[in-house]
Scaffold this active site. Structure first.
Site, short mmCIF file in Angstrom:
data_model
loop_
_atom_site.label_atom_id
_atom_site.label_comp_id
_atom_site.label_asym_id
_atom_site.label_seq_id
_atom_site.Cartn_x
_atom_site.Cartn_y
_atom_site.Cartn_z
N LYS A 44 4.68 -16.42 34.45
CA LYS A 44 3.63 -15.43 34.54
C LYS A 44 3.20 -15.20 35.99
CE LYS A 44 1.68 -17.35 30.29
NZ LYS A 44 0.53 -18.13 29.76
N ASP A 104 6.25 -15.94 42.30
CA ASP A 104 5.07 -16.21 43.10
C ASP A 104 5.33 -17.24 44.18
OD1 ASP A 104 5.39 -18.25 41.23
OD2 ASP A 104 3.29 -18.32 40.61
N ILE A 105 6.02 -18.34 43.81
CA ILE A 105 6.11 -19.45 44.77
C ILE A 105 7.42 -20.21 44.59
CG2 ILE A 105 4.78 -21.00 43.26
CD1 ILE A 105 3.49 -22.15 45.82
N LEU A 106 8.00 -20.58 45.71
CA LEU A 106 9.17 -21.45 45.72
C LEU A 106 8.66 -22.84 46.07
CD1 LEU A 106 12.22 -21.91 45.71
CD2 LEU A 106 12.34 -20.84 47.96
N ASP A 107 8.73 -23.74 45.08
CA ASP A 107 8.14 -25.07 45.22
C ASP A 107 9.29 -26.09 45.22
OD1 ASP A 107 5.45 -26.49 45.11
OD2 ASP A 107 6.37 -27.35 43.35
N LEU A 110 13.48 -25.60 41.47
CA LEU A 110 14.22 -25.73 40.20
C LEU A 110 14.20 -24.45 39.38
CD1 LEU A 110 13.11 -29.34 39.14
CD2 LEU A 110 15.33 -28.61 40.02
N THR A 111 13.04 -23.78 39.33
CA THR A 111 12.94 -22.57 38.49
C THR A 111 13.88 -21.48 39.01
OG1 THR A 111 10.63 -23.09 38.06
CG2 THR A 111 11.35 -20.86 37.54
N LYS A 135 6.69 -23.26 49.66
CA LYS A 135 6.13 -24.59 49.94
C LYS A 135 7.31 -25.51 50.22
CE LYS A 135 2.60 -25.54 46.84
NZ LYS A 135 2.04 -26.31 45.69
N ASP A 163 -2.08 -19.56 39.03
CA ASP A 163 -3.14 -20.10 38.17
C ASP A 163 -3.26 -21.61 38.26
OD1 ASP A 163 -0.62 -20.66 36.80
OD2 ASP A 163 -1.91 -21.34 35.16
P1 XMP Z 1 9.42 -24.74 41.19
O1 XMP Z 1 9.96 -24.17 42.48
O2 XMP Z 1 8.88 -26.13 41.36
O3 XMP Z 1 8.18 -23.81 40.82
O4 XMP Z 1 10.40 -24.69 40.05
C1 XMP Z 1 7.77 -23.77 39.47
C2 XMP Z 1 6.52 -23.06 39.27
O5 XMP Z 1 5.48 -23.96 39.61
C3 XMP Z 1 4.34 -23.24 39.82
N1 XMP Z 1 3.69 -23.70 41.05
C4 XMP Z 1 2.44 -23.40 41.38
N2 XMP Z 1 1.54 -22.66 40.72
N3 XMP Z 1 0.00 -23.01 42.48
C5 XMP Z 1 0.33 -22.48 41.28
O6 XMP Z 1 -0.51 -21.79 40.70
C6 XMP Z 1 0.86 -23.77 43.20
O7 XMP Z 1 0.53 -24.23 44.29
C7 XMP Z 1 2.15 -23.98 42.62
N4 XMP Z 1 3.26 -24.64 43.02
C8 XMP Z 1 4.18 -24.45 42.03
C9 XMP Z 1 4.73 -21.77 39.93
O8 XMP Z 1 4.43 -21.09 38.74
C10 XMP Z 1 6.23 -21.83 40.11
O9 XMP Z 1 6.86 -20.66 39.62
#
Ligand code: XMP
Length: 183
Positions: A44, A104-107, A110-111, A135, A163
């Protein structure tokens, strides 16, 4: 307000975000030119960013096909052991198409890694990734975006579609959610 935490002053204000979205749209419009392609928005969290990005593209005369996909992840004890599964399918064909994945974000990565693999498995011609936030410190696997809005430190960010427990998506600025309990 979520108990035990508070919101920081804006990391990026709404006007700063819009400026950056315009720059990304310039880059994407230049790279894709008049060629047909699909924007696939990862729900979302990607919905606000995608809405602004496709309207910025429209102002540049670029009109991609737009589709949505949802992944869920579980087993979050460690980054490398998390499983990412497809929760809501693409609704439009991807075979032979150029795809721009928007999230929204590359953390951990994995996604988007799973999303890219799935699209190539389904016969996509070319898959690029556009994220509002990167990130990098949290990356668990090699994964880079082709288009990045902002690089951020390892803070939990909400607002502009992001969120915590499905709250704060409506905030126009990007802010950090800070725990009141020292780590
Ligand atoms: P990754 O890259 O870890 O990202 O597969 C998976 C999902 O994690 C969520 N995400 C966040 N959501 N604040 C958020 O609201 C954050 O700081 C944050 N870091 C990761 C996000 O939905 C992303 O798609």
């Amino acid at each position: 307000m979520t108990t035990g935490s508070h919101l920081s002053p804006p990391l990026f204000t709404a006007p700063e975000i819009q400026q950056r979205v315009d720059c990304l749209a310039d880059d994407i419009a230049r790279d894709y030119g008049p060629a047909d392609f699909s924007v696939v928005s990862v729900l979302k969290g990607g919905f606000v960013f995608t809405a602004d990005l496709i309207r910025a593209l429209a102002r540049r005369g670029v009109h991609p096909v737009v589709d949505f996909v949802t992944f869920s992840s579980y087993g979050a004890s460690t980054v490398s052991s998390r499983n990412v599964t497809l929760e809501r399918e693409f609704s439009l064909p991807v075979t032979g198409r150029r795809i721009l994945l928007v999230d929204d974000i590359l953390d951990s990565g994995l996604t988007l890694n799973a999303a890219k693999k799935l699209l190539y498995d389904r016969g996509a011609l070319d898959v690029r990734v556009c994220v509002l936030l990167d990130k990098k410190a949290r990356r668990g696997i090699p994964m880079t975006a082709n288009y990045t809005g902002f690089h951020i430190d390892n803070v939990f960010v909400v607002g502009y579609g992001l969120d915590f427990d499905n709250r704060y998506r409506e905030l126009p600025d990007l802010v950090a959610l800070i725990s009141d309990t020292p780590a």
